[in-house]
Design an enzyme around this catalytic site. Sequence first.
Site, mmCIF file in Angstrom:
data_model
loop_
_atom_site.group_PDB
_atom_site.id
_atom_site.type_symbol
_atom_site.label_atom_id
_atom_site.label_comp_id
_atom_site.label_asym_id
_atom_site.label_seq_id
_atom_site.Cartn_x
_atom_site.Cartn_y
_atom_site.Cartn_z
ATOM 1 N N ARG A 269 -5.448 5.594 6.932
ATOM 2 C CA ARG A 269 -4.112 5.567 6.324
ATOM 3 C C ARG A 269 -3.507 6.962 6.190
ATOM 4 N NH1 ARG A 269 -5.160 3.671 0.036
ATOM 5 N NH2 ARG A 269 -3.176 4.644 -0.437
ATOM 6 N N ASN B 153 -2.759 -1.421 1.032
ATOM 7 C CA ASN B 153 -2.796 -0.120 1.716
ATOM 8 C C ASN B 153 -4.189 0.094 2.314
ATOM 9 O OD1 ASN B 153 -0.356 0.105 0.394
ATOM 10 N ND2 ASN B 153 -1.130 1.469 -1.192
ATOM 11 N N ARG C 203 -2.984 3.428 -11.972
ATOM 12 C CA ARG C 203 -3.959 4.217 -11.193
ATOM 13 C C ARG C 203 -4.487 5.331 -12.096
ATOM 14 N NH1 ARG C 203 0.127 3.314 -6.660
ATOM 15 N NH2 ARG C 203 -1.090 2.593 -4.885
ATOM 16 N N ARG D 51 -6.842 0.041 -13.490
ATOM 17 C CA ARG D 51 -7.892 0.187 -12.489
ATOM 18 C C ARG D 51 -8.820 1.319 -12.915
ATOM 19 N NH1 ARG D 51 -6.118 1.548 -6.520
ATOM 20 N NH2 ARG D 51 -5.727 3.641 -7.274
ATOM 21 N N HIS E 135 3.209 9.811 2.636
ATOM 22 C CA HIS E 135 3.807 10.461 1.468
ATOM 23 C C HIS E 135 5.334 10.402 1.559
ATOM 24 C CE1 HIS E 135 3.871 13.076 -1.950
ATOM 25 N NE2 HIS E 135 4.837 13.737 -1.351
ATOM 26 N N CYS F 104 -0.990 -5.634 -5.224
ATOM 27 C CA CYS F 104 -0.409 -4.432 -5.825
ATOM 28 C C CYS F 104 -0.241 -3.292 -4.811
ATOM 29 C CB CYS F 104 -1.240 -3.957 -7.012
ATOM 30 S SG CYS F 104 -2.910 -3.466 -6.540
HETATM 31 C C1 PEP Z 1 -4.086 -0.090 -2.111
HETATM 32 O O1 PEP Z 1 -5.042 0.360 -1.466
HETATM 33 O O2 PEP Z 1 -3.244 -0.899 -1.640
HETATM 34 C C2 PEP Z 1 -3.897 0.309 -3.520
HETATM 35 C C3 PEP Z 1 -3.008 -0.288 -4.283
HETATM 36 O O3 PEP Z 1 -4.636 1.358 -3.960
HETATM 37 P P1 PEP Z 1 -4.329 2.897 -3.573
HETATM 38 O O4 PEP Z 1 -3.065 2.947 -2.761
HETATM 39 O O5 PEP Z 1 -4.231 3.621 -4.855
HETATM 40 O O6 PEP Z 1 -5.559 3.237 -2.791
HETATM 41 MG MG MG Z 2 -6.620 1.412 -2.516
#
Ligand code: PEP
Ligand code: MG
Length: 540
Positions: free
Chosen positions: A433, A422, A274, A310, A186, A470
Amino acid sequence: MSAPGAILAGMGVGLNAVRAEVFRVKPAKPIPSAHKHSGDSETEKHTLKGAISAVGHYLDELGLKAGDTSAEIFEALKMLLEDEDLFETAATQIDEGWSAATAFIMAVDEFGELLAGDAAFEERLADLRDLAKRVAAHIHGIHLGLDLPESGSFVLVGEDFSPADTAQFTKAVVGVITTKGGPTSHTAIICRSKSIPAVVSCSEATELLDGQMVLVDPVGDRVVVDGDESMATKTISFVAKSVEPIIPVRANIGSLSDAITAATTAANGVGLFRTELLYLSATSMPSVQAQAASYAEILKAAPEGPVVVRTIDAGSDKPVPFLNMPHEENPALGVRGYRLIQDHRQFIVDQLTSLEIAREQSGREVWVMAPMIATAEEAIEFGSLARKAGKFKVGVMVETPSIVMALSDLKNQLDFISVGTNDLSQYLFAADRMNSSLGALLNPWQPALIRALAKIAQDSDAANLSSGVCGESASDPAFAVVLAGLGFKSVSASMSQVGAVRSALSAVSAEQAKQIAQLALSSVSAEQAKSKVLAALSNL
Ligand code: PEP
Ligand code: MG
């Protein structure tokens, strides 16, 4: 204490270095342990009501300061805090003789036990415990705020910062160092969006003392104790070769105000909308009409170009209350993203129907994609649902190692794929994560991730799928060059990074990007990959 000249390694966020005085976030005084009151239950209940209301005001203020999507998080927290049943449970404890502060903490614990198994609540339990601590602190006159200076220039040093912490950042915060947290923490996301230079995952920063001068050098992934600006690792000043970047740069958005801001950048459309961020505090399911109205507004406001939407990515780090998702031991590996089709098929179909209404109303080019796809069957099923629902380009996100291995099975089934680095890092490296100690494994410069990305770009080409990225990695200008060199056809970045990513991608030819990507591919560590690429970019 760190000696002058000492170099503390971490992961940089941002492109500019800053020198300022260290301001360590102080731990608050401990809250007194459980105790009884002196006999007047009514006064205790009154005290508790007052403290709940004071913490409620504090959440309102945080929401106002944070704005946009984060404001909804604080509204949802306030609803939890002011729950009538919770107060009544605490009142019963007060009648038993417990003090207001102790009774409220006990009531939250009781709620936690009663509602064990309700995933939507469990994911909020930690937040509610934090609020109970704030209520108790208010009653005892203990201040839990960060107490940040309002003037001057300081580099904030702490373990990691929560949404409530970052909402308190004042203008005096010109740099940030965290001992934990990674590139998708964050703290990193907020610092990137506010253009505050930061170095995260800098474990040796525990040694820094208040008042010491430090240079936060994000491009060099380091903090230099008592360093001055002349020691800052040079940002590469890209010299444009062409007006347009070698591949389109789109923007990531999550709300109407994001869409409006994105339209002020040079972004070519939106590469990731998102949708779940609209519903983080919704307690009832939005109707098709309500969804269509919000999507249409957002589509109309978005920057020119295609808008990649998405479908809902609820679960794990993004709880959506109205979906009442079951409790899971390990939600990141559970029913999240497209897997919601098991119990909420109608919601996904309704979302696609609403998007088609919004597409017609706005006249925009809409691409739709599903998150957290693990098999070719899921991808093909989503493709047919989406094509039935509207005139979209249809794709899926690549976030799991299993779909990386199945891209050839999607030949001529879909139009595009978009890599969420991510989550792909999380699942490729088996590194949560949300775990602030695992930042180094989530570093996008890890060669194993880069090699997986090379395979994705190649297999997508062979399967006639247009490929984009992305995840947060595409917001790093140097990494975006690597992505273009690997063969991706577009990138989508955080709004504040669109300009920098465009500059980098306008300064190289497609052939140079390919050579630069080879340097990253042949590296044996994240540090080596990044330094080889930065050296090549500086010598263009
Ligand atoms: C990701 O996982 O890289 C992504 C873009 O989706 P989010 O961060 O919303 O899970
Ligand atoms: Mg993701």
